[in-house]
Write an enzyme that holds these catalytic residues in place. Structure first.
Site, PDB file in Angstrom:
ATOM      1  N   GLY A 197       3.576   1.245   2.975  1.00 31.11           N
ATOM      2  CA  GLY A 197       4.402  -0.064   3.780  1.00 31.11           C
ATOM      3  C   GLY A 197       3.695  -1.465   3.060  1.00 31.11           C
ATOM      4  O   GLY A 197       2.472  -1.351   2.698  1.00 31.11           O
ATOM      5  N   ASP A 199      -9.456   8.045   0.531  1.00 31.93           N
ATOM      6  CA  ASP A 199      -8.410   7.527  -0.551  1.00 31.93           C
ATOM      7  C   ASP A 199      -9.312   6.032  -0.893  1.00 31.93           C
ATOM      8  O   ASP A 199      -8.724   4.813  -1.269  1.00 31.93           O
ATOM      9  CB  ASP A 199      -6.962   6.888  -0.015  1.00 31.93           C
ATOM     10  CG  ASP A 199      -6.862   6.262  -1.588  1.00 31.93           C
ATOM     11  OD1 ASP A 199      -6.395   6.748  -1.872  1.00 31.93           O
ATOM     12  OD2 ASP A 199      -4.586   5.523  -0.645  1.00 31.93           O
ATOM     13  N   GLY A 241       1.263  -1.512   0.143  1.00 33.94           N
ATOM     14  CA  GLY A 241       0.021   0.551   0.295  1.00 33.94           C
ATOM     15  C   GLY A 241       0.709   1.277   0.281  1.00 33.94           C
ATOM     16  O   GLY A 241       1.977   1.087   0.122  1.00 33.94           O
ATOM     17  N   GLY A 242       0.194   2.280   0.058  1.00 39.42           N
ATOM     18  CA  GLY A 242       1.227   3.302   0.128  1.00 39.42           C
ATOM     19  C   GLY A 242       2.167   4.063   1.406  1.00 39.42           C
ATOM     20  O   GLY A 242       3.423   4.063   0.988  1.00 39.42           O
TER      21      GLY A 242
HETATM   22  P1  AMP Z   1      -3.375  -1.093   2.013  1.00 35.72           P
HETATM   23  O1  AMP Z   1      -1.559  -1.038   1.996  1.00 35.72           O
HETATM   24  O2  AMP Z   1      -4.316  -1.723   2.731  1.00 35.72           O
HETATM   25  O3  AMP Z   1      -3.792  -0.573  -0.005  1.00 35.72           O
HETATM   26  O4  AMP Z   1      -3.232  -3.532   1.609  1.00 35.72           O
HETATM   27  C1  AMP Z   1      -2.970  -3.461   0.146  1.00 35.72           C
HETATM   28  C2  AMP Z   1      -2.943  -4.517  -0.400  1.00 35.72           C
HETATM   29  O5  AMP Z   1      -2.837  -5.744   0.675  1.00 35.72           O
HETATM   30  C3  AMP Z   1      -4.234  -4.544  -0.148  1.00 35.72           C
HETATM   31  O6  AMP Z   1      -4.726  -4.432  -2.032  1.00 35.72           O
HETATM   32  C4  AMP Z   1      -4.936  -6.475  -0.065  1.00 35.72           C
HETATM   33  O7  AMP Z   1      -4.370  -7.107  -1.743  1.00 35.72           O
HETATM   34  C5  AMP Z   1      -3.779  -6.692   0.542  1.00 35.72           C
HETATM   35  N1  AMP Z   1      -4.509  -6.116   2.095  1.00 35.72           N
HETATM   36  C6  AMP Z   1      -4.801  -5.206   3.026  1.00 35.72           C
HETATM   37  N2  AMP Z   1      -5.347  -5.643   3.955  1.00 35.72           N
HETATM   38  C7  AMP Z   1      -5.268  -7.086   3.751  1.00 35.72           C
HETATM   39  C8  AMP Z   1      -6.451  -7.603   4.479  1.00 35.72           C
HETATM   40  N3  AMP Z   1      -6.861  -7.361   5.475  1.00 35.72           N
HETATM   41  N4  AMP Z   1      -7.314  -9.125   4.352  1.00 35.72           N
HETATM   42  C9  AMP Z   1      -6.335  -9.941   2.956  1.00 35.72           C
HETATM   43  N5  AMP Z   1      -5.472  -8.337   2.742  1.00 35.72           N
HETATM   44  C10 AMP Z   1      -5.537  -7.644   2.387  1.00 35.72           C
END
Ligand code: AMP
Length: 826
Positions: free
Chosen positions: A519, A632, A516-517
């Site tokens: 980490g 976002d 994600g943005g």
């Molecule tokens: P984020 O930093 O929240 O944008 O997360 C980056 C990516 O990690 C997301 O697009 C999901 O594919 C995966 N991800 C984030 N949170 C979860 C979660 N609670 N369960 C499963 N995959 C997750």
């Protein structure tokens, strides 16, 4: 020669009459061949041969004159004709027969009623109600019908048709869904009136109850409170020794209405819209968990607005606590304290609920609520009571004698239910109430003192901080971070770094879920087997620290079924980790933009995902304690659980507002291009309408299966919004719909088009033109007319800011997936 030519003219006239006139009857000397039709007197309904969808099989059916692909009744559902040589006849004995090319009968009607021994003049007639009847002569008295299609419904309930039983005919009429839109054979779903206990309408899947509109309470079926008196139709529920049935009648004969049980088991009501020449969904269909029969098991209530949705009734505890805590609700709940029977049990009142399954109930029309309570108390097996009829302040008595199953807390309507509990449970609840009442004054005084002390402490800290700041000291030194954080009352489990390292195999690459943005995100499994997702804030990301804290504090306070749940956090040895519930189906973008996975998301799922995201956002904007703007929202920030329920994630960029604050300027532009509205990308202007814009983009992406990036077509380059807008003004919005959706069974065109309309309203250029989320939620679930959208904010590679919108045009990058964080000098 003269005779021959006369004969020719005669036979020509006959054949002309046969094909061009609109016959509504046939007698034994006539027949209907494939290609010919019977048309009811006013042309409302037609009967003839048809092939559903792309099937080659031929069936005899009745359809609407204005919409010949909307079949409401089928004769030979189970045995189709293989070619176009079928013939429909009425015999001298008044029986309809369908003959195939070998003259073999493949379907026939049985005479339902015998009108004496001899039938003199059998006639089959298609009435203007859509009822195909066989009479002796042209007798229009329904009592004299020898047979009628209304007694043998297919998947559609038309006005004046009955669902239920009557003793005169001995018939029990019910709907049976088609196997698929291409196959009218009896499918697995049926809509029946269950006559056990207080009769109730149930949708069966095979021999199991799938859903339950419920029992009749004088005004509506207990689970369908929106079915109220209205200007389109009136309805009737008849319950006596001779008959138990439900039917509805049109109040204005010029409208066309139908209720269909589709092959997915969804009951949908439609009205014909002459203006658009299409069927409009009359009642919005919302598929949520609480509509699944007994979703929470016995003695539990289901509330779609709560998270978790299932809760044991007061005085009851989970039957299988482990399962219950892992969201396996079907085991239900059991009594915390056994009933004392005649030793003073009592009742707890539940307001506004869908009454439980009435198949083991008993009822009496003449008793009042007090008598009802007394009767229930006297009988040890009586579990609950309620009024039978809710009109005029309530009357009659309804008692339950089996486990209470399928109790749903409704958002509107619903009725009062009194559930039996042991006296000691009542005492306990009463004591708590008395305690609160008795000590209210003391509690208020104590709270006031506590508040004063806290305020004083806060003031002291504030003065101290101001003093320190004045002295040039940096109170937010990195070293102080841990201590500072401990002071924040986050009411959130703090995980040990070792626990999380072990769970993620020391943040192994193969456990990485995404980036994600701020980490990476890793999958982990705790010792007890619980799966988690760990967001690891990049160590070198200085600006991420604030976002991290922001996210922890925010999410810890938020609880909604459409927001991803934060289980805890860990701040240790330079590591800053957020621990979330693990979402099995990862993010929405991995489905909608993937050619093969997108096929798993049919329209029903997409519609329920859109609704879920809208409700989650509405909660953030209006229902949570603070007004929260996500800033976002995008497809990769919507995660899907194992039931494909959407949950909004990534609050790292969320900005809180005070309750009465609606708009602000920010000097940090954060978010993702493509989802940002012009006023935010251009001037940092932020409001709830920022999220509404992102929601609109997301909605159009879900419907079209395309990302909001530049799409070039015959030399013209537009982004998704521009493309959608172009199709809208050219009056062909259907072309925006994901091809795969159009072909799918569950695609409800009017619903998809409504979503596109709402999407375009959300992405309008001026924030004040965009609806707020409560209107969006309403628009998505009602069929009220919508305002016309104006041009979207970004329609091409460039923004469409108006002339007065300095500073000039903004380039819109084509990449829309990456969250950007731009720090600007204060
Ligand atoms: P984020 O930093 O929240 O944008 O997360 C980056 C990516 O990690 C997301 O697009 C999901 O594919 C995966 N991800 C984030 N949170 C979860 C979660 N609670 N369960 C499963 N995959 C997750």
């Amino acid at each position: 020669m003269k005779v021959l030519s006369a004969l020719f003219v005669y036979s020509f006239l006959l054949s002309f009459l046969r094909t061009s006139s609109t016959l509504d009857t046939i007698t034994p000397s006539q027949s209907i061949r494939d290609g010919e039709t019977l048309v009811s007197a006013s042309g409302r309904y037609e009967l003839g041969f048809f092939s559903p969808g792309s099937s080659k099989s031929r069936y005899v059916g009745i359809w609407f004159g204005v919409s010949n692909d909307t079949v409401v009744w089928v004769a030979n559902r189970e045995i189709p004709l293989k070619n176009r040589l079928g013939v429909l006849k009425v015999t001298n004995r008044g029986i309809l027969v369908l003959l195939d090319s070998t003259n073999t009968s493949i379907w026939s009607s049985n005479i339902s009623r015998t009108a004496g021994n001899k039938i003199n003049n059998p006639t089959a007639q298609l009435l203007d109600s859509g009822n195909l009847v066989v009479t002796d002569g042209n007798n229009s008295d329904p009592k004299s019908f020898l047979w009628q299609s209304f007694d043998h419904p297919s998947d559609t309930l038309l006005p004046d048709m009955k669902i239920g039983w009557d003793s005169a005919s001995g018939l029990d009429r019910y709907l049976t869904a088609w196997k698929s839109p291409e196959d009218p054979a009896q499918g697995e779903f049926s809509g029946v009136l269950d006559r056990r206990g207080l009769p109730q309408v149930v949708c069966m899947q095979g021999d199991k109850i799938k859903g339950r509109p419920g029992s009749w309470n004088g005004l509506y079926f207990t689970g369908k409170p929106w079915l109220r008196p209205n200007p389109l139709f009136k309805y009737e529920f008849v319950l006596n020794e001779k008959a138990v049935y439900y039917n509805y009648k049109l109040l204005n004969n010029s409208i066309l209405l139908r209720y269909v049980l589709n092959s997915l088991g969804n009951g949908l009501a439609y009205r014909w819209m002459a203006r658009t020449q299409s069927w409009d969904l009359l009642t919005s269909y919302q598929s949520d968990e609480c509509q699944n029969y007994g979703h929470c098991g016995a003695y539990a209530s289901c509330n779609i607005n709560e998270s978790p949705v299932c809760a044991c009734l007061k005085g009851f505890i989970p039957k299988f606590p482990k399962d219950w805590n892992s969201a396996y609700w079907s085991g239900g709940c059991v009594r915390g304290t056994p009933l004392g029977c005649n030793n003073g049990d009592g009742f707890l009142k539940y307001k506004g609920v869908k009454l439980p399954d009435t198949s083991s109930s008993w009822f009496d029309r003449n008793m009042n609520l007090k008598e009802c309570e007394e009767l229930c108390l006297k009988n040890c097996s009586c579990r609950a009571y309620a009024n039978l009829d809710i009109r005029n302040g309530g009357s009659g008595c309804l008692l339950w004698f089996a486990d209470l199953v399928d109790l749903v807390v409704l958002q509107m309507g619903g009725q009062d239910l009194y559930i039996r509990v042991a006296a000691s449970e009542l005492d306990h609840i009463e004591k708590n109430r008395h305690f609160v009442q008795k000590y209210q004054v003391i509690i208020i005084v104590c709270s006031a003192i506590l508040l004063t002390v806290m305020l004083a402490l806060g003031l002291v800290t504030y003065v101290r901080r101001m003093k320190l700041r004045k002295e040039g000291m940096n109170i937010r030194r990195q070293n102080d971070y841990n201590n500072e954080d401990k002071k924040e009352d986050m009411e959130l489990p703090i995980f040990d770094l070792i626990t999380i390292s072990n769970a993620t195999d020391n943040f192994a690459n193969n456990n990485k879920l995404g980036e994600g943005g701020f980490g990476s995100v890793y999958k982990g499994t705790l010792l007890r087997g619980q799966e988690i997702a760990v967001k690891r804030l990049s160590k070198n990301s200085g600006q991420g620290l604030n976002e991290f804290k922001n996210e922890v504090i925010l999410i810890a306070k938020l609880q909604h079924r459409n927001l991803v749940k934060l289980l805890g956090c860990c701040i240790q040895e330079q590591e800053k980790l957020l621990i979330y519930e693990y979402m099995h189906n990862k993010s929405l973008d991995s489905f909608i933009f993937d050619q093969s996975k997108s096929r798993l998301l049919d329209w029903r799922m997409r519609h329920s995902i859109i609704g879920g995201i809208a409700r989650g956002l509405l909660y953030l904007h209006e229902d949570s304690r603070l007004r929260i703007i996500h800033r976002d929202l995008k497809a990769s920030n919507v995660l899907l659980d194992n039931n494909m329920n959407p949950k909004i994630s990534d609050f790292g960029l969320a900005k809180t507002f005070g309750r009465d604050q609606t708009e602000a300027d920010t000097n940090r532009i954060v978010g993702t291009y493509g989802y940002m509205p012009p006023e935010y990308a251009g001037y940092g202007q932020i409001s709830v309408k920022t999220d509404v814009f992102s929601f609109g983009v997301l909605l159009l992406e879900i419907v079209s299966g395309k990302k909001n990036k530049e799409l070039c077509n015959s030399g013209q380059c537009l982004n998704l919004l521009g493309h959608a807008w172009k199709l809208w003004i050219e009056d062909k919005p259907m072309e925006l719909i994901d091809e795969f959706l159009v072909l799918g069974d569950s695609c409800i065109l009017s619903e998809v088009l409504r979503c596109i309309h709402v999407g375009l309203l959300c992405v309008q250029q001026r924030p004040e033109d965009r609806p707020n989320m409560s209107s969006v939620v309403l628009m998505l679930s009602s069929d009220n007319s919508l305002p016309n959208p104006r041009q979207p904010g970004f329609v091409a590679g460039k923004t469409s800011l108006g002339e007065d919108s300095s500073p000039g045009n903004l380039e819109m990058p084509s990449i829309n997936e990456v969250t950007i964080t731009v720090l600007e000098a204060r």
